[in-house]
Design an enzyme around this catalytic site. Sequence first.
Site, PDB file in Angstrom:
ATOM      1  N   HIS A  11      70.855  14.179  43.510  1.00 22.40           N
ATOM      2  CA  HIS A  11      69.493  14.131  42.970  1.00 22.40           C
ATOM      3  C   HIS A  11      69.102  15.452  42.319  1.00 22.40           C
ATOM      4  CE1 HIS A  11      64.930  13.896  43.737  1.00 22.40           C
ATOM      5  NE2 HIS A  11      65.199  13.033  42.775  1.00 22.40           N
ATOM      6  N   HIS A  53      61.529  18.264  35.737  1.00 22.75           N
ATOM      7  CA  HIS A  53      60.864  17.171  36.450  1.00 22.75           C
ATOM      8  C   HIS A  53      59.369  17.143  36.194  1.00 22.75           C
ATOM      9  CE1 HIS A  53      58.898  15.151  39.861  1.00 22.75           C
ATOM     10  NE2 HIS A  53      59.971  14.387  39.884  1.00 22.75           N
TER      11      HIS A  53
HETATM   12  O1  G3P Z   1      65.727   8.691  39.842  1.00 17.10           O
HETATM   13  C1  G3P Z   1      65.404   8.796  41.182  1.00 17.10           C
HETATM   14  C2  G3P Z   1      64.326   9.834  41.425  1.00 17.10           C
HETATM   15  O2  G3P Z   1      64.672  11.004  40.744  1.00 17.10           O
HETATM   16  C3  G3P Z   1      62.961   9.370  41.008  1.00 17.10           C
HETATM   17  O3  G3P Z   1      61.927  10.215  41.408  1.00 17.10           O
HETATM   18  O4  G3P Z   1      60.301  12.032  41.111  1.00 17.10           O
HETATM   19  O5  G3P Z   1      62.579  12.568  41.940  1.00 17.10           O
HETATM   20  O6  G3P Z   1      62.218  11.916  39.575  1.00 17.10           O
HETATM   21  P1  G3P Z   1      61.765  11.748  40.993  1.00 17.10           P
HETATM   22 MG    MG Z   2      64.287  11.929  38.849  1.00 18.17          MG
END
Ligand code: G3P
Ligand code: MG
Length: 245
Positions: A11, A53
């Site tokens: 992630h 992000h």
């Molecule tokens: O793609 C999975 C996850 O990254 C979605 O939430 O806020 O971490 O981008 P976020």
């Molecule tokens: Mg994400």
Amino acid sequence: MAYRLPRVVGHRGAAASAPENTLAGLRRAHQLGVGWVEFDVKLSGDGVPILMHDAMLERTTDGQGAVANTAYAAIRALDAGAWFGPEFAGERVPSFDEAIDLLLSHGLMANVEIKACAGRERETGAAVARRLAERWPQDRPPLLLSSFAEASLDAAREAVPALPRGLLVGKVPPDWRARVEGLGCVSLHCSHRELDAATVSRVREGGYPLLVYTVNEAERAAELFAWGVDCICSDRPEAILPLVV
Ligand code: G3P
Ligand code: MG
């Protein structure tokens, strides 16, 4: 045939052990042995796709203000690593092009999340898809796009129909299937927090693989895999990988 998701995705790179959405983070994920990473792409004020992000610069850089109001050259001058740890000082906000180059040189695959600034959903979706069509070699499996924003997914499809797309949601909504089908998506991506085993079965029996975010504990990941979840997106991919080898 159903699209084949990997079992584990890092992630934002490997966000527990390197600054999120940086080249150092992608390299760290590779070192940890995970074959896929997820990262977030949005446009700088002057339209350059970058890895970031948040809508604002404060949390992950030493800059201030909205990404949407800041030109790429100014974003480039910021430090995107020192906030995470002194050993990452000097890390920059990568362009999407740089991330693509790193994926290619390291043999990594990616789930590219289209995380548009408000009001730029279509523009961002189309830009990400076009960039991939230009730069990702035809003889490699295509990268997987995803977004919470249906407008981004729709614009990506219009720009480059052949790229696989996943619909991102928090809790799986009752109309998930109509939405996935309507957008021509290949997968559903949801939060693990409000998920239950029956919902996982429904999605998989519907013919769609399920990616679940953000799971950092091996015990929880094991439970989700036992329910039939296909793919775990984790800040700590090294904690999840031993479950699948
Ligand atoms: O793609 C999975 C996850 O990254 C979605 O939430 O806020 O971490 O981008 P976020
Ligand atoms: Mg994400």
